[in-house]
Write an enzyme that holds these catalytic residues in place. Structure first.
Site, mmCIF file in Angstrom:
data_model
loop_
_atom_site.group_PDB
_atom_site.id
_atom_site.type_symbol
_atom_site.label_atom_id
_atom_site.label_comp_id
_atom_site.label_asym_id
_atom_site.label_seq_id
_atom_site.Cartn_x
_atom_site.Cartn_y
_atom_site.Cartn_z
ATOM 1 N N ARG A 15 20.566 -70.889 -10.251
ATOM 2 C CA ARG A 15 20.370 -69.513 -9.798
ATOM 3 C C ARG A 15 20.274 -69.399 -8.276
ATOM 4 O O ARG A 15 19.736 -68.427 -7.756
ATOM 5 C CB ARG A 15 19.140 -68.880 -10.458
ATOM 6 N N LYS A 45 29.915 -62.704 1.286
ATOM 7 C CA LYS A 45 30.778 -62.446 0.136
ATOM 8 C C LYS A 45 31.321 -63.772 -0.396
ATOM 9 O O LYS A 45 31.910 -64.550 0.352
ATOM 10 C CB LYS A 45 31.955 -61.547 0.522
ATOM 11 N N GLU A 100 43.004 -60.538 10.908
ATOM 12 C CA GLU A 100 41.643 -60.040 10.709
ATOM 13 C C GLU A 100 41.019 -59.619 12.044
ATOM 14 O O GLU A 100 40.197 -58.700 12.095
ATOM 15 C CB GLU A 100 40.785 -61.102 10.023
ATOM 16 N N LYS A 104 31.582 -57.868 13.331
ATOM 17 C CA LYS A 104 31.270 -57.954 11.904
ATOM 18 C C LYS A 104 29.768 -58.063 11.674
ATOM 19 O O LYS A 104 29.229 -57.459 10.741
ATOM 20 C CB LYS A 104 31.995 -59.141 11.260
ATOM 21 N N GLU A 154 27.779 -53.594 1.205
ATOM 22 C CA GLU A 154 28.962 -52.743 1.222
ATOM 23 C C GLU A 154 28.754 -51.411 0.506
ATOM 24 O O GLU A 154 29.568 -50.978 -0.307
ATOM 25 C CB GLU A 154 30.159 -53.493 0.612
ATOM 26 N N ARG A 182 30.147 -51.045 5.810
ATOM 27 C CA ARG A 182 30.860 -52.307 5.640
ATOM 28 C C ARG A 182 32.225 -52.118 4.977
ATOM 29 O O ARG A 182 33.105 -52.969 5.077
ATOM 30 C CB ARG A 182 30.011 -53.300 4.846
ATOM 31 N N ASN A 187 37.349 -53.411 4.959
ATOM 32 C CA ASN A 187 38.410 -53.520 3.957
ATOM 33 C C ASN A 187 39.732 -52.931 4.457
ATOM 34 O O ASN A 187 40.700 -52.862 3.695
ATOM 35 C CB ASN A 187 38.007 -52.800 2.662
ATOM 36 N N HIS A 216 43.248 -53.994 3.262
ATOM 37 C CA HIS A 216 43.094 -54.801 2.054
ATOM 38 C C HIS A 216 43.471 -54.049 0.778
ATOM 39 O O HIS A 216 43.782 -54.682 -0.232
ATOM 40 C CB HIS A 216 41.661 -55.323 1.946
ATOM 41 N N HIS A 241 45.825 -56.554 -0.758
ATOM 42 C CA HIS A 241 45.535 -57.372 -1.932
ATOM 43 C C HIS A 241 46.619 -57.211 -2.995
ATOM 44 O O HIS A 241 46.960 -58.160 -3.703
ATOM 45 C CB HIS A 241 44.170 -56.997 -2.512
ATOM 46 N N HIS A 266 47.031 -64.629 3.116
ATOM 47 C CA HIS A 266 46.142 -63.470 3.070
ATOM 48 C C HIS A 266 46.265 -62.607 4.327
ATOM 49 O O HIS A 266 46.408 -61.382 4.244
ATOM 50 C CB HIS A 266 44.697 -63.934 2.891
#
Length: 332
Positions: A109, A131, A173, A209, A219, A223, A227, A230, A234, A246
């Site tokens: 955990r 993330k 990016e 960032k 997010e 935040r 994206n 993306h 994506h 990417h």
């Protein structure tokens, strides 16, 4: 990174990998996760500074960013009797960081996670923010967790072994951050080569960032600006089936989400950095992949647009509106 109990230091310094034991708590069992595409010396350098290193080498590529790979990493920790006091360290690009971070979040955990990114893409973006995740049934990062690292080491010296195409995708990016958050930085991108002073470039990108993540760790609001590029990107990445990196997909995904004036400024910047500005991919395949993305919902998409450099904004658009944007994408 100031996140209360989840705060951590981000070190950007040439040669910091060589003194990782002075910057991170490595006096314990450390699962070092890397992949076969990463120069071996980086994981070996870290292992030499750990009390009890266990090196796990995974296969490279997005196709191996799966639950099965995470299960293998957890099994390795179980076999070596890792406890909650031990840790995981990622040495490689964003794929390695996503896998290692998710394994750290899952095992017992949650155990400590350190990120030591070695590609420009991971250094300017995914190295911080927490993330983690894997792909499932062709859908990118659909299973994962927010799991902040306990420390991040960014050594610009590791970029010396990076091939030109990986340099270029990392810059995508960087462009994304400038367009959405810092108009002056985008203006500088139009005038100068950010690769001339990589330490400064990394610090500027990470600073942007960091400020966003500190305001919105999970997010819920600001935040989402990160994206940018993306939503369509994506979809392009899934449809390309590994043929595009990417960052290249993010570059393609940014262009349709800009005003015509910004697009006219962005296209030459991308071209100068070696990034694509058009693709012949089947748009129906891109669209079908977009429908599975986390940013889609029952009414459409939550997408990021840029009408003016440095002033990105989030807007909900219908499926019909987004489909129209995609259909008009990459036209001169």
């Amino acid at each position: 990174m100031e996140l209360g109990p989840n705060s951590y230091d981000i070190t950007v310094e040439r040669g910091c990998l060589q003194r990782a034991d002075a910057l991170l708590n490595l006096d314990r069992r450390v699962l070092i996760v890397t992949d076969r595409g990463v120069p071996r010396q980086y994981a070996e350098t870290l292992a030499a500074r750990c009390k009890e290193p266990v090196v796990a080498v995974v296969a490279p590529g997005e196709g191996n960013k799966t639950m099965e790979t995470v299960t293998g990493l957890c099994r390795t920790m179980l076999e070596h009797r890792f406890s909650r006091g031990d840790c995981v360290a990622a040495v490689g690009g964003g794929m390695v960081g996503d896998l290692a971070g998710f394994a750290a979040a899952c095992f017992m955990r949650g155990v400590d996670f350190y990120n030591l990114p070695t590609t420009l893409l991971s250094q300017v973006d995914s190295s911080i923010g927490g993330k983690t995740g894997v792909n499932l049934d062709g859908v990118k990062n659909i299973v994962g967790a927010f799991w902040q690292p306990r420390g991040v080491l960014i050594d610009p010296d590791t970029l010396d072994t990076l091939p030109p195409r990986l340099w270029a995708e990392g810059m995508a990016e960087y462009v994304k951050m400038a367009l959405t958050l810092d108009g002056e930085l985008f203006a500088a991108l139009q005038r100068e080569d950010p690769r001339q002073d990589m330490t400064r470039t990394l610090e500027r990108a990470l600073g942007l960032k960091k400020n966003v993540v500190e305001r919105d760790e999970r997010e819920a609001g600001p935040r989402k600006l990160l994206n940018f590029g993306h939503t369509i990107g994506h979809g392009v990445e899934s449809a390309a089936g590994g043929a595009l990196y990417h960052g290249e997909c993010v570059a393609l995904g940014m262009l349709p989400m800009c005003s015509p004036a910004v697009r006219a400024q962005l296209r030459p910047v991308l071209e100068r950095l070696g990034l694509p500005t058009s693709t012949g991919l089947d748009k129906q395949a891109v669209w079908e992949a977009m429908l599975h993305d986390k940013k889609s919902n029952s009414g459409g998409f939550s997408a990021v647009f840029v009408e003016e450099p440095g002033k990105g904004y989030v807007k909900n658009v219908s499926f019909a509106e987004m489909r129209a944007i995609l259909e008009g994408a990459w036209q001169a």
